[in-house]
Design an enzyme around this catalytic site. Structure first.
Site, PDB file in Angstrom:
ATOM      1  CB  CYS A  98      -4.958  -0.664   2.283  1.00  0.00           C
ATOM      2  SG  CYS A  98      -4.051  -1.332   3.442  1.00  0.00           S
TER       3      CYS A  98
ATOM      4  CB  CYS B 281      -4.402   2.807   6.004  1.00  0.00           C
ATOM      5  SG  CYS B 281      -4.224   2.574   4.191  1.00  0.00           S
TER       6      CYS B 281
ATOM      7  CB  CYS C  77      -8.811  -3.985 -11.954  1.00  0.00           C
ATOM      8  SG  CYS C  77      -8.291  -2.623 -13.053  1.00  0.00           S
TER       9      CYS C  77
ATOM     10  CB  CYS D  31      -0.785   0.150   1.349  1.00  0.00           C
ATOM     11  SG  CYS D  31      -2.085   1.723   1.364  1.00  0.00           S
TER      12      CYS D  31
ATOM     13  CB  CYS E  65      -0.450   2.232   5.807  1.00  0.00           C
ATOM     14  SG  CYS E  65      -1.124   0.578   5.015  1.00  0.00           S
TER      15      CYS E  65
END
Length: 132
Positions: free
Chosen positions: A97, A100, A120, A48, A51
């Site tokens: 995510c 976060c 995607c 991510c 984070c």
């Protein structure tokens, strides 16, 4: 601030580029075939961009022909959270995510075996960490 406390909007704006903020925090989408990772083939882990949580392995990445990085599975069952997205007059599955709650992209049921799924994902939602 502990890592368990949610960040404020001002903190996200200070930490992310304007494009990352638009995509990760405002559920935006980058234009197809423009992101850093849509045609990226190195071995490693995609995390991510907000984070740093591990999300996808390069071994699950495939060329979907869509112009966005596509994966047939997340790194593990806890890495990516899904929720229904009814924006733009469509019903889709949004990928976020799990750590976060940042917007990553969408999940579609048209991927290859073994899962039949296509995550995607926006390149701006990711950071890449090469395999040692």
């Amino acid at each position: 601030m502990s890592t368990d406390e949610p960040k404020t909007d001002a903190q996200w704006r200070a930490e992310l580029s304007p494009e990352q903020y638009r995509i990760l925090r405002e559920q935006g989408t980058e234009r197809a075939f423009t992101g850093e990772y849509w045609d990226h083939h190195a071995n490693g882990e995609y995390r991510c961009a907000a984070c740093g949580a591990p999300l996808f392995s390069s071994s699950a990445k495939f060329d979907s022909g869509t112009g966005w990085p596509s994966f047939y599975e997340a790194l593990n069952a806890q890495a990516v959270r899904e929720r229904t997205d009814t924006t733009h007059g469509m019903v889709r599955t949004e990928a976020l995510c799990s750590r976060c709650n940042s917007h990553l992209g969408h999940v579609f049921p048209d991927g290859p075996p073994p899962t039949g799924l296509r995550y995607c994902i926006n390149s701006a939602s990711l950071s890449f960490h090469p395999k040692d």
